[in-house]
Design an enzyme around this catalytic site. Structure first.
Site, PDB file in Angstrom:
ATOM      1  N   THR A  79       0.842  -1.200   0.000  1.00 61.71           N
ATOM      2  CA  THR A  79       0.000   0.000   0.000  1.00 61.71           C
ATOM      3  C   THR A  79       0.880   1.254   0.000  1.00 61.71           C
ATOM      4  OG1 THR A  79      -1.436  -1.304   1.453  1.00 61.71           O
ATOM      5  CG2 THR A  79      -1.988   1.030   1.181  1.00 61.71           C
ATOM      6  N   HIS A 141       1.602  -9.690  -6.845  1.00 63.43           N
ATOM      7  CA  HIS A 141       2.370 -10.552  -5.926  1.00 63.43           C
ATOM      8  C   HIS A 141       2.933 -11.751  -6.717  1.00 63.43           C
ATOM      9  CE1 HIS A 141       0.827  -8.277  -2.610  1.00 63.43           C
ATOM     10  NE2 HIS A 141      -0.374  -8.789  -2.619  1.00 63.43           N
TER      11      HIS A 141
HETATM   12  P1  A3P Z   1       1.770  -3.876   9.929  1.00 59.32           P
HETATM   13  O1  A3P Z   1       0.674  -4.891   9.907  1.00 59.32           O
HETATM   14  O2  A3P Z   1       3.058  -4.431  10.446  1.00 59.32           O
HETATM   15  O3  A3P Z   1       1.412  -2.621  10.611  1.00 59.32           O
HETATM   16  P2  A3P Z   1       0.579  -4.357   2.536  1.00 59.32           P
HETATM   17  O4  A3P Z   1       0.302  -2.980   2.085  1.00 59.32           O
HETATM   18  O5  A3P Z   1       1.599  -5.077   1.680  1.00 59.32           O
HETATM   19  O6  A3P Z   1      -0.668  -5.131   2.769  1.00 59.32           O
HETATM   20  O7  A3P Z   1       1.332  -4.231   3.943  1.00 59.32           O
HETATM   21  C1  A3P Z   1       0.652  -3.782   5.076  1.00 59.32           C
HETATM   22  C2  A3P Z   1       1.685  -3.380   6.103  1.00 59.32           C
HETATM   23  O8  A3P Z   1       2.269  -2.125   5.717  1.00 59.32           O
HETATM   24  C3  A3P Z   1       1.043  -3.157   7.461  1.00 59.32           C
HETATM   25  O9  A3P Z   1       2.065  -3.467   8.417  1.00 59.32           O
HETATM   26  C4  A3P Z   1       0.748  -1.667   7.414  1.00 59.32           C
HETATM   27  O10 A3P Z   1       0.549  -1.092   8.669  1.00 59.32           O
HETATM   28  C5  A3P Z   1       2.010  -1.158   6.733  1.00 59.32           C
HETATM   29  N1  A3P Z   1       1.809   0.157   6.093  1.00 59.32           N
HETATM   30  C6  A3P Z   1       0.739   0.592   5.404  1.00 59.32           C
HETATM   31  N2  A3P Z   1       0.930   1.855   5.004  1.00 59.32           N
HETATM   32  C7  A3P Z   1       2.149   2.230   5.437  1.00 59.32           C
HETATM   33  C8  A3P Z   1       2.903   3.439   5.346  1.00 59.32           C
HETATM   34  N3  A3P Z   1       2.435   4.510   4.732  1.00 59.32           N
HETATM   35  N4  A3P Z   1       4.126   3.461   5.913  1.00 59.32           N
HETATM   36  C9  A3P Z   1       4.622   2.378   6.550  1.00 59.32           C
HETATM   37  N5  A3P Z   1       3.949   1.206   6.691  1.00 59.32           N
HETATM   38  C10 A3P Z   1       2.725   1.133   6.134  1.00 59.32           C
END
Ligand code: A3P
Length: 327
Positions: A79, A141
């Site tokens: 994200t 992915h």
């Molecule tokens: P956590 O569950 O450890 O907090 P994806 O986007 O691949 O699904 O990954 C989600 C993870 O990225 C989650 O980690 C989420 O909190 C974190 N995340 C989402 N936005 C973020 C941002 N702007 N900066 C840092 N981490 C972020």
């Protein structure tokens, strides 16, 4: 297709074509952590629906030389990467300054700005990728091995983001509990770690995905850029400039970099109404993509012995690769 529960459509399996059903009947299959059944295809475990999306994508996706494809293992910062690269490549069209309150990222979840290839190929087969503005920005992915041929043969660019496996696992653990409680109830933490370390979970094994892109980035550094969640977190600005240079985005002002870092920060994105209250068309709540956003947050969930189990597994799998992940 129904979207009544919080389970995204690409995790459902009601729309398979006969060819896929035939293929599936020949694949190794298991009941899995997070899903009722998963199938091993080209080395990775998938739901039937995601497999259908991947097959459609392999068959129909025509990469263009100007395409940018963001690749991650789930829960590795997808994200965030989508937001960063969207803001970066569109900074002329949508200036990122604190004074402009109408940037698309302020009103739209990053997943709606950057299409998810295999999800779209399953959920919305009529989606017209040729209508995306150039350079087309997409994410996937899909493993390097399973990428559509045109992605490999064209000059399109791949930005791969890897996260340390313990944080990725823990992020997936919490995400799964929220999204698929019925498929996680019989998977206590120890059993889920076991599945992770055996590589037997949806999207696994973790290490094959990472190493395939790691080696591809060594062999062809103009094609594949390897970044990590941890470096992005520690020095977001430096990494944005590295991504900009790799993508040939032209020069970028320090002030612009600072504004992008700020706009895409966890604090900023997670506090927006669209990311607190919104839902994606497939029913999933946007807030599910924002939990803690930290490095080393695994300590709250994993015991020392479970953490060591993951460490030992990854150390063995990465041995000789030259890849070291910080955590
Ligand atoms: P956590 O569950 O450890 O907090 P994806 O986007 O691949 O699904 O990954 C989600 C993870 O990225 C989650 O980690 C989420 O909190 C974190 N995340 C989402 N936005 C973020 C941002 N702007 N900066 C840092 N981490 C972020």
């Amino acid at each position: 297709m129904s979207s009544s529960s919080s389970v995204p459509d690409y995790l459902r399996d009601d729309d398979l074509i006969q060819e896929t059903r035939d293929l599936i009947s020949s694949l190794p299959s298991e009941k899995g952590w997070l899903v009722s059944r998963m199938y091993q295809f080209q080395g990775r475990w998938h739901t039937e629906a995601l497999l259908q999306g991947i097959l459609n994508c392999q068959k129909d996706f025509e990469a263009q030389d100007s395409d940018i494809i963001l690749v991650t293992n789930p829960k590795s910062g997808t994200t965030w990467l989508k937001a960063l690269v969207f803001a970066l490549i569109n900074r002329q069209k949508f200036p990122v300054s604190s004074s402009s309150g109408n940037h698309p990222l302020l009103v739209t979840n990053p997943h709606l700005l950057v299409p998810f290839l295999e999800g779209v190929y399953y959920e919305s087969p009529d989606f017209d990728f040729s209508e995306l503005p150039s350079p087309r920005l997409m994410n996937t992915h899909i493993s390097h091995l399973s990428l559509p041929e045109s992605v490999k043969s064209s000059s399109c660019k791949i930005v791969y983001c890897c996260r340390n496996p313990k944080d990725m696992f823990v992020s997936l653990w919490h995400f799964g509990k929220k999204l698929a409680p019925e498929h996680t109830a019989d998977y206590p933490l120890e059993k889920a770690v076991e599945a992770f370390c055996e590589g037997k979970f949806i999207g696994g094994p973790f290490w094959d995905h990472v190493l395939e892109y790691w080696y591809a980035s060594r062999v062809n550094p103009n094609k594949v850029l390897f970044v990590t969640y941890e470096e992005l977190k520690k020095q977001t600005g430096v990494e944005i400039k590295r991504i900009a240079e790799f993508l040939g985005c032209g020069s970028i002002e320090e002030e612009e970099v600072r504004e992008i870092v700020k706009l895409c920060s966890f604090e900023s994105l997670s506090s927006l109404e669209i990311n607190r209250e919104g839902k994606l068309p497939n029913g999933i709540e946007t807030k599910a993509f924002f939990r803690k956003g930290e490095i080393g947050g695994w300590r709250d969930t994993l015991s020392e012995s479970l953490a060591e189990k993951i460490d030992r597994t990854i150390e063995e799998k990465f041995r000789g690769s030259g890849l070291k992940l910080s955590c």
